[in-house]
Design an enzyme around this catalytic site. Structure first.
Site, PDB file in Angstrom:
ATOM      1  N   HIS A 105      18.394  74.691 -82.294  1.00  0.00           N
ATOM      2  CA  HIS A 105      19.491  74.823 -81.332  1.00  0.00           C
ATOM      3  C   HIS A 105      20.077  76.234 -81.375  1.00  0.00           C
ATOM      4  CE1 HIS A 105      20.234  70.577 -80.187  1.00  0.00           C
ATOM      5  NE2 HIS A 105      19.676  70.324 -81.345  1.00  0.00           N
TER       6      HIS A 105
ATOM      7  N   GLU B 254      21.905  77.679 -79.325  1.00  0.00           N
ATOM      8  CA  GLU B 254      23.242  77.773 -78.715  1.00  0.00           C
ATOM      9  C   GLU B 254      24.375  77.792 -79.726  1.00  0.00           C
ATOM     10  OE1 GLU B 254      21.233  75.190 -78.585  1.00  0.00           O
ATOM     11  OE2 GLU B 254      22.268  73.270 -78.602  1.00  0.00           O
TER      12      GLU B 254
ATOM     13  N   CYS C 149      15.271  71.752 -78.260  1.00  0.00           N
ATOM     14  CA  CYS C 149      15.057  70.588 -79.121  1.00  0.00           C
ATOM     15  C   CYS C 149      14.250  69.496 -78.399  1.00  0.00           C
ATOM     16  CB  CYS C 149      16.393  70.082 -79.663  1.00  0.00           C
ATOM     17  SG  CYS C 149      16.173  69.196 -81.211  1.00  0.00           S
TER      18      CYS C 149
HETATM   19  N1  GLN Z   1      15.458  62.994 -80.282  1.00  0.00           N
HETATM   20  C1  GLN Z   1      14.748  64.124 -80.814  1.00  0.00           C
HETATM   21  C2  GLN Z   1      14.612  64.038 -82.325  1.00  0.00           C
HETATM   22  O1  GLN Z   1      15.373  63.347 -82.971  1.00  0.00           O
HETATM   23  C3  GLN Z   1      15.397  65.423 -80.395  1.00  0.00           C
HETATM   24  C4  GLN Z   1      16.774  65.596 -80.922  1.00  0.00           C
HETATM   25  C5  GLN Z   1      17.528  66.701 -80.217  1.00  0.00           C
HETATM   26  O2  GLN Z   1      17.222  67.042 -79.094  1.00  0.00           O
HETATM   27  N2  GLN Z   1      18.549  67.221 -80.866  1.00  0.00           N
HETATM   28  O3  GLN Z   1      13.749  64.670 -82.878  1.00  0.00           O
END
Ligand code: GLN
Length: 552
Positions: free
Chosen positions: A506, A508, A380
């Protein structure tokens, strides 16, 4: 609809938090599933936040995201990892959400001018939530967050007290988790805290059927008899829940104490003996692994590994797949000035994150992994920063950044896409939950997944800016995963690197001990390969090299 009536197991906790109620619930679910029962879960959280999405990870740990895009308590992660239950919005309810629904009804006039009260309106809403979550399962485990005696738990305890009368005594089982503490000066195990917390339960009209005693040593028959006598339960209903090395041992430990047998008895359920062979196999694999693979996690919440719960577990699962123990070393990205400290690692992971703190340290770590051919996995924010790093140092786009970090960057590689800028509320306004993704045939990701059509869970607001796609592609970055319409970048990788993969989603959240996630497995394998190569280079550790054979 299940042919049998749904059975309800309520799990409460006494004396203090962090007793592992979530893991206990997940493990009980696993044991019941091993008896061929269909299980599901409900976590009832007494706090007033509508969901944990806006809560600080320092206070609350990880926010676990479900397929349907609910931002939930991390215990749902344990439940999904330990069982086949598919959870969603209905499986986590906070007091905030309950009150929110009651107050909306009041505003709509649904109560026809009646006085709206905790009993019956709030308790009814809680009971409805329990019924809704359990309707298709043989058994639902309802875990009440917090500790018995807290003011805010009261409506929940009252609701489950009433629930027993509604659903029938034979369909409900109450399990209370409390600590039995070893008092070193007296050299004795102390049962008083358990007794007091059971008394606390009794004052609200609840009596446990089973007591799970959290302890660091086995309880003798005499201690169990004492607890049984004073807490008014059967002797075989006092269960030792002893600390274990790995959370994956908990189901086996409980089975040894005949916990599932006792539950079946209390609920008057006929089931066969549990089939625990997969848990035993997992336990043996873990016990017999000697190889240790070191993964560096470059994050912000390094002191609180609870914030990276699912990531940690997914890494361990990746290790299970290649018969290795993954050892995670946490590096505070704010303090990461010289990335050389990472050179001894077998792999580097940059996890999710929000805001600008520690970003440059993460970018240094990514650059170090890229330039030194250290296997890298970005998750992410980790993927977004990998794009920025590549843009800056390979594609020559100086100052490239995410607008989340630097709103005035000359090269907004990561940005809000048109239409996203207007959002003002913080809660539940991100891209959340499962989205399909198409992988490029022949890419490392497609190879890892063994397919080109996947679906993974998201939780982010910012996206890769499509205007920069060609530019980075020309410089050598492969956009190996995209949304089906090709608009959103979901996975990137570097074909010229042994393993440099990062995902906007994600992965995970979908990894399980018996079914490690392909990206984590591939990452850990690549880390193992690097370890063997390094060992061979040093001309040492023939042991490591032979151990590597198992991993590859
Ligand atoms: N801060 C970033 C966003 O909002 C990544 C979010 C995250 O890593 N879950 O896009």
């Amino acid at each position: 609809m299940s042919p049998r009536p749904t059975k309800y197991i309520f799990v409460t906790g006494g004396v203090m938090s962090s007793l592992g109620k979530g893991l206990a619930s997940a493990s009980i679910g696993a044991l019941l599933e091993a008896r061929s029962l269909g299980v599901t879960f409900l976590k009832l959280d007494p706090y007033l936040n509508v969901d944990p999405g806006t809560m600080n990870p320092f206070q609350h740990g990880e926010v676990y995201v479900t397929e349907d895009g609910a931002e939930t308590d991390l215990d749902l992660g344990h439940y999904e990892r330990f069982t086949n239950a598919r959870l969603g919005k209905v499986n986590n309810m906070t007091a905030g959400r309950i009150y929110d629904s009651v107050l909306s009804k009041e505003r709509r006039g649904d109560y026809l001018g009646g006085t709206v009260q905790v009993i019956p309106h709030v308790t009814d809403a809680i009971k409805e939530a329990i019924l809704a979550a359990g309707q298709d399962a043989d058994v639902i485990l309802v875990e009440i967050g917090g500790t018995v005696g807290d003011i805010e738990s009261l409506p929940f305890l009252e609701a489950i007290r009433q629930f027993r009368a509604d659903a029938g005594r034979e369909n409900c089982c109450f399990i209370h988790v409390a600590p039995v503490l070893y008092q070193s000066t007296a050299g004795e195990l102390k049962t008083k805290p358990v007794q007091h917390s059971v008394k606390e339960l009794q004052t609200v009209g609840l009596a446990p059927d089973i007591i799970l005693c959290r302890t660091d040593r086995f309880l003798s028959k005499a201690i169990k008899a004492k607890i049984a006598l004073f807490c008014n339960v059967d002797e075989d209903a006092v269960i030792t829940a002893k600390d274990v090395d790995s959370i994956y041992e908990v189901p086996l430990t409980f089975a040894k104490e005949n916990l599932d047998e006792k539950i079946a008895q209390v609920l008057n359920m006929w089931t066969g003996r549990p089939d625990l062979r997969h848990w035993e196999r997992l336990h043996n694999t873990r016990r017999n692994t000697e190889r240790v693979i070191r993964i560096g996690m470059i994050g912000k919440y390094v002191d609180l590994t609870e914030s990276y719960k699912s990531l940690n577990e997914a890494l361990y699962h990746g290790g299970f797949a290649c018969a290795a123990d993954v050892q995670i070393e946490y590096f505070d990205s704010e303090k990461l000035i010289d990335a050389k400290v990472l050179s001894e690692l077998d792999g580097i992971l940059v996890p999710h994150g929000f805001g600008s703190r520690g970003v440059e340290g993460k970018i240094r770590a990514i650059r170090f992994a890229r330039e030194n051919e250290i296997p890298f996995l970005g998750i992410c924010f980790g993927m977004q920063l990998a794009c920025c790093e590549f843009a800056r140092h390979v594609a020559g786009l100086e100052g490239a950044n995410s607008t989340e970090v630097d709103p005035d960057t000359p090269h907004p590689i990561i940005a809000l896409l048109p239409g996203q800028e207007e959002i003002e509320d913080k809660g539940a306004t991100m891209r959340l939950g499962a989205y399909p993704c198409v992988l490029q045939p022949g890419s490392k990701s497609a190879e890892a997944y063994g397919t080109t059509e996947i679906s993974e869970r998201h939780r982010h607001r910012y996206e890769f800016n499509p205007e920069y796609r060609d530019r980075l592609q020309r410089a050598g970055l492969l956009f190996s995963g995209s949304s089906p319409d090709g608009r959103l970048a979901e996975v990137i990788e570097l074909p010229s690197h042994p393993f440099f993969v990062a995902s906007q989603f994600h992965p995970e959240f979908k990894s399980k001990p018996f079914d490690p996630h392909p990206l984590f497995e591939a990452f850990v394998r690549a880390a193992g390969k690097r370890q063997s190569a390094q060992a061979a280079k040093r001309g040492t550790a023939s042991g490591a090299a032979s151990g590597a054979a198992a991993a590859e």
